[in-house]
Design an enzyme around this catalytic site. Sequence first.
Site, PDB file in Angstrom:
ATOM      1  N   CYS A   1       1.060  -0.217  17.244  1.00 38.16           N
ATOM      2  CA  CYS A   1       2.333  -0.806  16.433  1.00 38.16           C
ATOM      3  C   CYS A   1       3.761  -0.565  17.083  1.00 38.16           C
ATOM      4  CB  CYS A   1       2.326  -0.517  14.883  1.00 38.16           C
ATOM      5  SG  CYS A   1       3.674  -1.146  14.191  1.00 38.16           S
TER       6      CYS A   1
ATOM      7  N   CYS B   1       8.931   2.354  10.807  1.00 36.80           N
ATOM      8  CA  CYS B   1       8.681   1.779   9.477  1.00 36.80           C
ATOM      9  C   CYS B   1       8.078   3.018   8.645  1.00 36.80           C
ATOM     10  CB  CYS B   1       7.149   0.985   9.873  1.00 36.80           C
ATOM     11  SG  CYS B   1       6.105   0.539   8.455  1.00 36.80           S
TER      12      CYS B   1
ATOM     13  N   CYS C   1       2.152  -7.002  10.643  1.00 31.47           N
ATOM     14  CA  CYS C   1       1.591  -5.601  10.441  1.00 31.47           C
ATOM     15  C   CYS C   1       0.270  -5.570  10.548  1.00 31.47           C
ATOM     16  CB  CYS C   1       2.081  -5.255   8.847  1.00 31.47           C
ATOM     17  SG  CYS C   1       1.300  -3.733   8.257  1.00 31.47           S
TER      18      CYS C   1
ATOM     19  N   GLN D   1      -8.168  -3.184  -5.973  1.00 31.90           N
ATOM     20  CA  GLN D   1      -8.181  -2.165  -4.745  1.00 31.90           C
ATOM     21  C   GLN D   1      -7.646  -2.998  -3.647  1.00 31.90           C
ATOM     22  OE1 GLN D   1      -9.124   0.972  -4.534  1.00 31.90           O
ATOM     23  NE2 GLN D   1     -10.326   1.450  -6.316  1.00 31.90           N
TER      24      GLN D   1
ATOM     25  N   TYR E   1     -10.451   5.293 -17.642  1.00 26.66           N
ATOM     26  CA  TYR E   1      -9.481   4.493 -16.720  1.00 26.66           C
ATOM     27  C   TYR E   1      -9.990   3.368 -16.152  1.00 26.66           C
ATOM     28  CZ  TYR E   1      -7.039   9.309 -17.064  1.00 26.66           C
ATOM     29  OH  TYR E   1      -6.572  10.483 -17.473  1.00 26.66           O
TER      30      TYR E   1
ATOM     31  N   ASP F   1      -9.381   1.813 -21.628  1.00 29.13           N
ATOM     32  CA  ASP F   1      -8.117   1.978 -20.768  1.00 29.13           C
ATOM     33  C   ASP F   1      -6.859   1.848 -21.680  1.00 29.13           C
ATOM     34  OD1 ASP F   1      -5.666   1.280 -18.895  1.00 29.13           O
ATOM     35  OD2 ASP F   1      -7.437   1.504 -17.525  1.00 29.13           O
TER      36      ASP F   1
ATOM     37  N   ASP G   1     -11.774   7.084 -12.907  1.00 31.00           N
ATOM     38  CA  ASP G   1     -10.845   6.793 -11.676  1.00 31.00           C
ATOM     39  C   ASP G   1      -9.256   6.815 -12.075  1.00 31.00           C
ATOM     40  OD1 ASP G   1      -9.998   5.823  -9.332  1.00 31.00           O
ATOM     41  OD2 ASP G   1     -10.667   3.556  -9.483  1.00 31.00           O
TER      42      ASP G   1
ATOM     43  N   CYS H   1      -7.938   9.567  -5.917  1.00 30.88           N
ATOM     44  CA  CYS H   1      -7.019   9.121  -4.819  1.00 30.88           C
ATOM     45  C   CYS H   1      -6.056  10.232  -4.466  1.00 30.88           C
ATOM     46  CB  CYS H   1      -6.252   7.706  -5.258  1.00 30.88           C
ATOM     47  SG  CYS H   1      -5.156   8.222  -6.766  1.00 30.88           S
TER      48      CYS H   1
END
EC number: 2.1.1.190
Length: 464
Positions: free
Chosen positions: A82, A88, A172, A296, A325, A346, A394, A421
């Site tokens: 890139c 960036c 991108c 996602q 979640y 949730d 999650d 995550c």
Amino acid sequence: MKETKKNHSIKIEKGQTFPLTIKRLGINGEGVGYFKRQVVFVPGALPGEEVLVEATKIQPKFAEGKVKKIRKQSPFRVKPPCPIYEECGGCQLQHLAYAQQLKEKRDIVIQSLERHTKLALQKLDIRDTIGMAEPWNYRNKSQFQVGQQQNGKVIAGLYGLDSHRLIPIQNCMVQHPLTNKVSEGVQQILEDLQIPIYDERKRKGIVRTIVTRAGFSSGEVQVVLITTQKEVPRKKLLMAEIQKRLPEVKSLVQNINGNKTSLIFGEKTIHLSGEEVIQETLGDLSFELSARAFFQLNPVQTVKLYDEVKQAAGLTGKEKIADAYCGVGTIGMWLAAGASEVRGMDTIESAIIDANENAIKHGITNATYVTGSAEHWLPKWVNEGWRPDVIVVDPPRTGCDKKLLDAIKQVKPKKFVYVSCNPSTLAKDIDYLSRDYHVEYIQPVDMFPHTAHVEAVAKLVLKV
């Protein structure tokens, strides 16, 4: 007279230059080394490299530096493809060969476990990171800030690393080609029609962000224009030009955010033209994506991630599953065919409405979704005689709420599947449950190639 022991550690000063050997990658993708027993974070440096570093920031417990010279280069260092990679800041690891990125991401998971748990890591099964065959053009959504140069040219992109300088992004390499094409087309239309562009310093203007989402399977694109106010000059002409020049755009939406905030979206959303949603497919499941719906960002890897969740759950058709979640119900529906019943929860009511509608649409009769926290619903269900065999979570980057972990300790499902995550909060939560649960394995998954992010699926089994 007794001689006092001297402190031999030397404090690093800003601007000081010193040699450093990089030991590992940090959780933000920076190189980590030690100088006079002080930890130093160096963006752009790779494990095994010997570099000359200039200290740029001094904190009480660590220092930050920049590479002045690489004296010994890593064999895995590559030229970033890139052209604006170093400006960036959206990616952190394009200068590292992809196969080695996967190894370093596994190591980031191990580091978190070392730092936050008392587990015997040599006995722990931490598997090789699952990567992508083609680790480019994988993001289905872009959120580009809009600006205007002195010559009137409209630009869209991201703010540079540690700055408020807008870096124009035209193509991108990690974005889906459709999001690139449409973002560029919209900014050209804004320029041609001379629509007022928001100036953050002066706090004047109207259009501040272009959000573009593409359906990988459908080829449909949704555009959300984030504006400071409802009224937009030449709005009808703007809508007509987008429809004419960009036929891929099936849904055009306006969101109003006039606040001085780093948050992209405001509270009010207006459907302008086309459909209110676009279509997307994961495996055999199809989803309708509205402007605010969470989905996602990497559909290709999401299938792999959810398949790992299914494998960890080890379903026989008899299990009751609690999906905490749950969002719009994607994981629960992925597992429903192999379970006797799925119950998801949730705190976001709109997500629960979508989850129940998605279940009905797919003919999934053994999945139901309710609004509220898992720590509220789990004990209630157990008191009513419904006890889950498997709990799947999650959570956001902050990890599981402690009340939820306490509820899991109380309910004691046979299996606990944790989709993470953030390796640090995963490690802390695992440590909290370690008296009751054994970690069978952890499977890292690379959802965001060329960035420092790593997701993981952890399988925990109740100790007998």
